[in-house]
Design a protein around this motif. Structure first.
Motif, PDB file in Angstrom:
ATOM      1  N   THR A   1       0.829  -1.196   0.000  1.00  0.00           N
ATOM      2  CA  THR A   1       0.000   0.000   0.000  1.00  0.00           C
ATOM      3  C   THR A   1       0.863   1.245   0.000  1.00  0.00           C
ATOM      4  O   THR A   1       1.931   1.276   0.624  1.00  0.00           O
ATOM      5  CB  THR A   1      -0.961  -0.006   1.213  1.00  0.00           C
ATOM      6  OG1 THR A   1      -1.756   1.166   1.170  1.00  0.00           O
ATOM      7  CG2 THR A   1      -0.214  -0.036   2.526  1.00  0.00           C
ATOM      8  N   ASN A   2       0.405   2.228  -0.720  1.00  0.00           N
ATOM      9  CA  ASN A   2       1.065   3.540  -0.743  1.00  0.00           C
ATOM     10  C   ASN A   2       0.010   4.563  -0.339  1.00  0.00           C
ATOM     11  O   ASN A   2      -0.689   5.107  -1.183  1.00  0.00           O
ATOM     12  CB  ASN A   2       1.602   3.825  -2.146  1.00  0.00           C
ATOM     13  CG  ASN A   2       2.175   5.225  -2.281  1.00  0.00           C
ATOM     14  OD1 ASN A   2       2.427   5.907  -1.293  1.00  0.00           O
ATOM     15  ND2 ASN A   2       2.360   5.666  -3.501  1.00  0.00           N
ATOM     16  N   PRO A   3      -0.134   4.786   0.970  1.00  0.00           N
ATOM     17  CA  PRO A   3      -1.240   5.620   1.446  1.00  0.00           C
ATOM     18  C   PRO A   3      -1.202   7.060   0.935  1.00  0.00           C
ATOM     19  O   PRO A   3      -2.254   7.696   0.833  1.00  0.00           O
ATOM     20  CB  PRO A   3      -1.111   5.562   2.977  1.00  0.00           C
ATOM     21  CG  PRO A   3       0.214   4.993   3.260  1.00  0.00           C
ATOM     22  CD  PRO A   3       0.675   4.232   2.061  1.00  0.00           C
ATOM     23  N   LEU A   4      -0.028   7.555   0.589  1.00  0.00           N
ATOM     24  CA  LEU A   4       0.043   8.942   0.117  1.00  0.00           C
ATOM     25  C   LEU A   4      -0.701   9.143  -1.198  1.00  0.00           C
ATOM     26  O   LEU A   4      -1.231  10.217  -1.466  1.00  0.00           O
ATOM     27  CB  LEU A   4       1.501   9.374  -0.075  1.00  0.00           C
ATOM     28  CG  LEU A   4       2.306   9.570   1.197  1.00  0.00           C
ATOM     29  CD1 LEU A   4       3.668  10.134   0.868  1.00  0.00           C
ATOM     30  CD2 LEU A   4       1.582  10.492   2.165  1.00  0.00           C
ATOM     31  N   CYS A   5      -0.729   8.095  -2.006  1.00  0.00           N
ATOM     32  CA  CYS A   5      -1.373   8.203  -3.314  1.00  0.00           C
ATOM     33  C   CYS A   5      -2.661   7.398  -3.381  1.00  0.00           C
ATOM     34  O   CYS A   5      -3.546   7.692  -4.171  1.00  0.00           O
ATOM     35  CB  CYS A   5      -0.399   7.731  -4.387  1.00  0.00           C
ATOM     36  SG  CYS A   5      -1.035   7.798  -6.061  1.00  0.00           S
ATOM     37  N   GLY A   6      -2.777   6.377  -2.513  1.00  0.00           N
ATOM     38  CA  GLY A   6      -3.947   5.505  -2.564  1.00  0.00           C
ATOM     39  C   GLY A   6      -3.728   4.253  -3.385  1.00  0.00           C
ATOM     40  O   GLY A   6      -4.667   3.530  -3.688  1.00  0.00           O
TER      41      GLY A   6
ATOM     42  N   GLY B   1      -4.494   1.596  -8.632  1.00  0.00           N
ATOM     43  CA  GLY B   1      -3.507   2.621  -8.335  1.00  0.00           C
ATOM     44  C   GLY B   1      -3.422   3.608  -9.473  1.00  0.00           C
ATOM     45  O   GLY B   1      -4.150   3.516 -10.463  1.00  0.00           O
ATOM     46  N   CYS B   2      -2.507   4.542  -9.316  1.00  0.00           N
ATOM     47  CA  CYS B   2      -2.308   5.545 -10.351  1.00  0.00           C
ATOM     48  C   CYS B   2      -1.549   4.934 -11.533  1.00  0.00           C
ATOM     49  O   CYS B   2      -1.081   3.801 -11.469  1.00  0.00           O
ATOM     50  CB  CYS B   2      -1.538   6.725  -9.767  1.00  0.00           C
ATOM     51  SG  CYS B   2       0.146   6.322  -9.300  1.00  0.00           S
ATOM     52  N   ALA B   3      -1.426   5.684 -12.587  1.00  0.00           N
ATOM     53  CA  ALA B   3      -0.793   5.174 -13.810  1.00  0.00           C
ATOM     54  C   ALA B   3       0.639   4.720 -13.558  1.00  0.00           C
ATOM     55  O   ALA B   3       1.066   3.674 -14.065  1.00  0.00           O
ATOM     56  CB  ALA B   3      -0.820   6.248 -14.897  1.00  0.00           C
ATOM     57  N   VAL B   4       1.379   5.472 -12.772  1.00  0.00           N
ATOM     58  CA  VAL B   4       2.777   5.123 -12.521  1.00  0.00           C
ATOM     59  C   VAL B   4       2.868   3.800 -11.763  1.00  0.00           C
ATOM     60  O   VAL B   4       3.690   2.931 -12.076  1.00  0.00           O
ATOM     61  CB  VAL B   4       3.497   6.246 -11.748  1.00  0.00           C
ATOM     62  CG1 VAL B   4       4.869   5.801 -11.270  1.00  0.00           C
ATOM     63  CG2 VAL B   4       3.628   7.481 -12.632  1.00  0.00           C
ATOM     64  N   CYS B   5       2.001   3.636 -10.774  1.00  0.00           N
ATOM     65  CA  CYS B   5       1.988   2.402  -9.975  1.00  0.00           C
ATOM     66  C   CYS B   5       1.640   1.192 -10.833  1.00  0.00           C
ATOM     67  O   CYS B   5       2.338   0.174 -10.798  1.00  0.00           O
ATOM     68  CB  CYS B   5       0.988   2.555  -8.835  1.00  0.00           C
ATOM     69  SG  CYS B   5       0.668   1.035  -7.929  1.00  0.00           S
ATOM     70  N   LEU B   6       0.581   1.306 -11.600  1.00  0.00           N
ATOM     71  CA  LEU B   6       0.136   0.172 -12.420  1.00  0.00           C
ATOM     72  C   LEU B   6       1.153  -0.153 -13.510  1.00  0.00           C
ATOM     73  O   LEU B   6       1.431  -1.319 -13.782  1.00  0.00           O
ATOM     74  CB  LEU B   6      -1.224   0.472 -13.058  1.00  0.00           C
ATOM     75  CG  LEU B   6      -2.396   0.584 -12.090  1.00  0.00           C
ATOM     76  CD1 LEU B   6      -3.662   0.971 -12.845  1.00  0.00           C
ATOM     77  CD2 LEU B   6      -2.604  -0.723 -11.324  1.00  0.00           C
TER      78      LEU B   6
ATOM     79  N   LYS C   1       7.407   6.619  -4.822  1.00  0.00           N
ATOM     80  CA  LYS C   1       6.765   5.563  -4.035  1.00  0.00           C
ATOM     81  C   LYS C   1       5.753   4.799  -4.872  1.00  0.00           C
ATOM     82  O   LYS C   1       5.556   3.605  -4.689  1.00  0.00           O
ATOM     83  CB  LYS C   1       6.110   6.169  -2.800  1.00  0.00           C
ATOM     84  CG  LYS C   1       7.157   6.686  -1.839  1.00  0.00           C
ATOM     85  CD  LYS C   1       6.563   7.443  -0.686  1.00  0.00           C
ATOM     86  CE  LYS C   1       7.693   7.887   0.236  1.00  0.00           C
ATOM     87  NZ  LYS C   1       7.184   8.736   1.318  1.00  0.00           N
ATOM     88  N   CYS C   2       5.098   5.508  -5.783  1.00  0.00           N
ATOM     89  CA  CYS C   2       4.164   4.847  -6.699  1.00  0.00           C
ATOM     90  C   CYS C   2       4.927   3.840  -7.564  1.00  0.00           C
ATOM     91  O   CYS C   2       4.489   2.712  -7.770  1.00  0.00           O
ATOM     92  CB  CYS C   2       3.488   5.871  -7.600  1.00  0.00           C
ATOM     93  SG  CYS C   2       2.594   7.154  -6.704  1.00  0.00           S
ATOM     94  N   ALA C   3       6.074   4.279  -8.061  1.00  0.00           N
ATOM     95  CA  ALA C   3       6.866   3.432  -8.956  1.00  0.00           C
ATOM     96  C   ALA C   3       7.465   2.238  -8.221  1.00  0.00           C
ATOM     97  O   ALA C   3       7.673   1.180  -8.811  1.00  0.00           O
ATOM     98  CB  ALA C   3       7.975   4.253  -9.613  1.00  0.00           C
TER      99      ALA C   3
HETATM  100 ZN    ZN Z   1       0.453   6.370  -7.121  1.00  0.00          ZN
END
Ligand code: ZN
Length: 142
Positions: A32-37, A59-64, A118-120
């Motif tokens: 989990t990355n709580p800062l971004c969700g 998650g966001c585009a970078v995370c996915l 963190k997303c990445a």
């Molecule tokens: Zn993210």
């Protein structure tokens, strides 16, 4: 932020590879990355090598995109090869050159946005935990 969303990232985020459950998985880790969700669960079928890898989550585009590219990059790697790759991706998003990382080099733009690192790295943190056999949920904030 537009240069973060290069074509490769957009493509992986829209159509994540290896997205879904993994029959026969013997390792898993939640991240989990709580800062971004961002939230994901990573599953592996691990023998001498990573025989199969898949993830699910939102998650966001970078995370996915990072998770999608990670599943392609670490399949058939040994745990130590995967750990070396993880280290190189960490260096890349911290501003390193990331030569010879293939599609993962598209994450290079994240280096300019510390909050997005963190997303990445979320999927990679989860990979590290899964390979180590950890059962606690990993968070980018711990
Ligand atoms: Zn993210």
């Amino acid at each position: 932020m537009t240069d973060l969303y290069q074509q490769t990232i957009v493509d992986h985020a829209r159509r994540p590879r290896n997205f879904g459950p993994l029959p026969g998985a013997n390792r898993s880790a939640e991240g989990t990355n709580p800062l971004c969700g961002d939230e994901l669960i990573l599953r592996l079928r691990l023998g001498d090598r990573i025989e199969a890898v898949a993830f699910e989550g939102a998650g966001c585009a970078v995370c996915l995109a990072s998770a999608s590219m990670m599943t392609l990059a670490v399949k058939d790697c040994s745990a130590s090869e995967a750990a070396r790759l993880m280290q190189r991706v960490r260096e890349l998003v911290a501003g390193g050159n990331g030569a010879n990382l293939g599609e993962l080099e598209s994450l290079k733009g994240v280096a300019r946005y510390p909050a997005r690192r963190k997303c990445a790295l979320l999927a990679w943190r989860a990979l590290e935990a899964a390979l180590a056999g950890e059962t606690t949920k990993v968070s980018t904030e711990l």
